[in-house]
Write an enzyme that holds these catalytic residues in place. Structure first.
Site, short mmCIF file in Angstrom:
data_model
loop_
_atom_site.label_atom_id
_atom_site.label_comp_id
_atom_site.label_asym_id
_atom_site.label_seq_id
_atom_site.Cartn_x
_atom_site.Cartn_y
_atom_site.Cartn_z
N GLY A 137 -21.81 -4.95 -27.89
CA GLY A 137 -21.57 -4.75 -26.47
C GLY A 137 -21.74 -3.29 -26.11
N GLN A 187 -21.11 4.43 -21.29
CA GLN A 187 -21.39 4.89 -22.65
C GLN A 187 -22.77 5.53 -22.79
OE1 GLN A 187 -20.01 0.94 -24.50
NE2 GLN A 187 -19.52 2.42 -26.08
N CYS A 228 -15.97 0.50 -31.73
CA CYS A 228 -16.67 0.90 -30.50
C CYS A 228 -17.77 1.88 -30.86
CB CYS A 228 -15.67 1.54 -29.55
SG CYS A 228 -16.42 2.08 -28.00
N LEU A 229 -18.94 1.70 -30.25
CA LEU A 229 -20.06 2.59 -30.53
C LEU A 229 -19.74 4.04 -30.13
CD1 LEU A 229 -23.06 0.34 -29.39
CD2 LEU A 229 -22.36 0.86 -31.74
N HIS A 288 -13.14 -5.82 -23.96
CA HIS A 288 -13.39 -4.46 -24.43
C HIS A 288 -14.35 -3.72 -23.48
CE1 HIS A 288 -14.36 -1.55 -27.88
NE2 HIS A 288 -15.31 -1.30 -26.99
N GLU A 289 -15.43 -4.40 -23.11
CA GLU A 289 -16.45 -3.75 -22.28
C GLU A 289 -15.96 -3.54 -20.84
OE1 GLU A 289 -18.73 -2.35 -23.83
OE2 GLU A 289 -18.54 -3.49 -25.68
N HIS A 325 -13.94 -0.51 -20.60
CA HIS A 325 -14.76 0.72 -20.52
C HIS A 325 -15.02 1.11 -19.06
CE1 HIS A 325 -16.07 2.13 -24.46
NE2 HIS A 325 -16.35 0.90 -24.85
#
Ligand code: NI
Length: 152
Positions: A46, A51, A88-89, A130-131, A134
């Site tokens: 995701g 990001q 997380c990226l 999660h996304e 963000h």
């Protein structure tokens, strides 16, 4: 299409509230395409627009069942809870145990500007939560019960 640099924790844009998309223009299509390419390149499941430095409410998710593109996503209902590991990226080398709703119903515009509803459970429900966090400047380390170093 292009692969973007993924912004790491510590940069302000990850902490800002992203703005609603007013209309689904060709620029939004380009953003969705670049986000998907960046997510696949980084082997993530995701990615949220902040990001890659774009403060808009746009998310892409693929937990292995195909690409889901969300514009202005909103969680309508949450059901149950489940604690599982998350990463997380934007936070390399860290994982955490995060309690999330087990099932969610999410409403969002798709790339054609059509309002869609998604019923999700398990890993993809976790990815949705999660996304969407963000987009409100929330990172998983803020809500994790336990954080540890990622072992390769
Ligand atoms: Ni993340």
């Amino acid at each position: 299409m292009a692969v973007y640099r993924i912004i790491n924790i510590g940069e302000d844009i990850l902490r800002e509230k992203a703005k609603e998309v007013k209309s689904v223009t060709p620029n939004i299509h380009k953003l969705l395409d670049n986000m998907a390419e960046t997510m696949y390149d980084a082997e993530g499941v995701g990615l949220a627009a902040p990001q890659i430095g774009v403060p808009k409410r746009v998310v892409v998710i693929d937990v292995g069942d195909g690409l889901v593109e969300l514009i202005n996503p909103v969680i309508l209902t949450k059901e149950g809870d489940e604690t599982d590991q998350e990463g997380c990226l934007s936070i390399p080398n860290v994982v955490g145990e995060v309690k999330r709703a087990k099932k969610v119903v999410v409403q969002a515009l798709d790339r054609d500007g059509v309002l869609m509803e998604y019923e999700a459970e398990g890993l993809i429900a976790r990815a949705f939560q999660h996304e969407i966090d963000h987009l409100d400047g929330i990172l998983f380390v803020d809500v994790a019960e336990k954080i540890s170093e990622k072992k390769n």
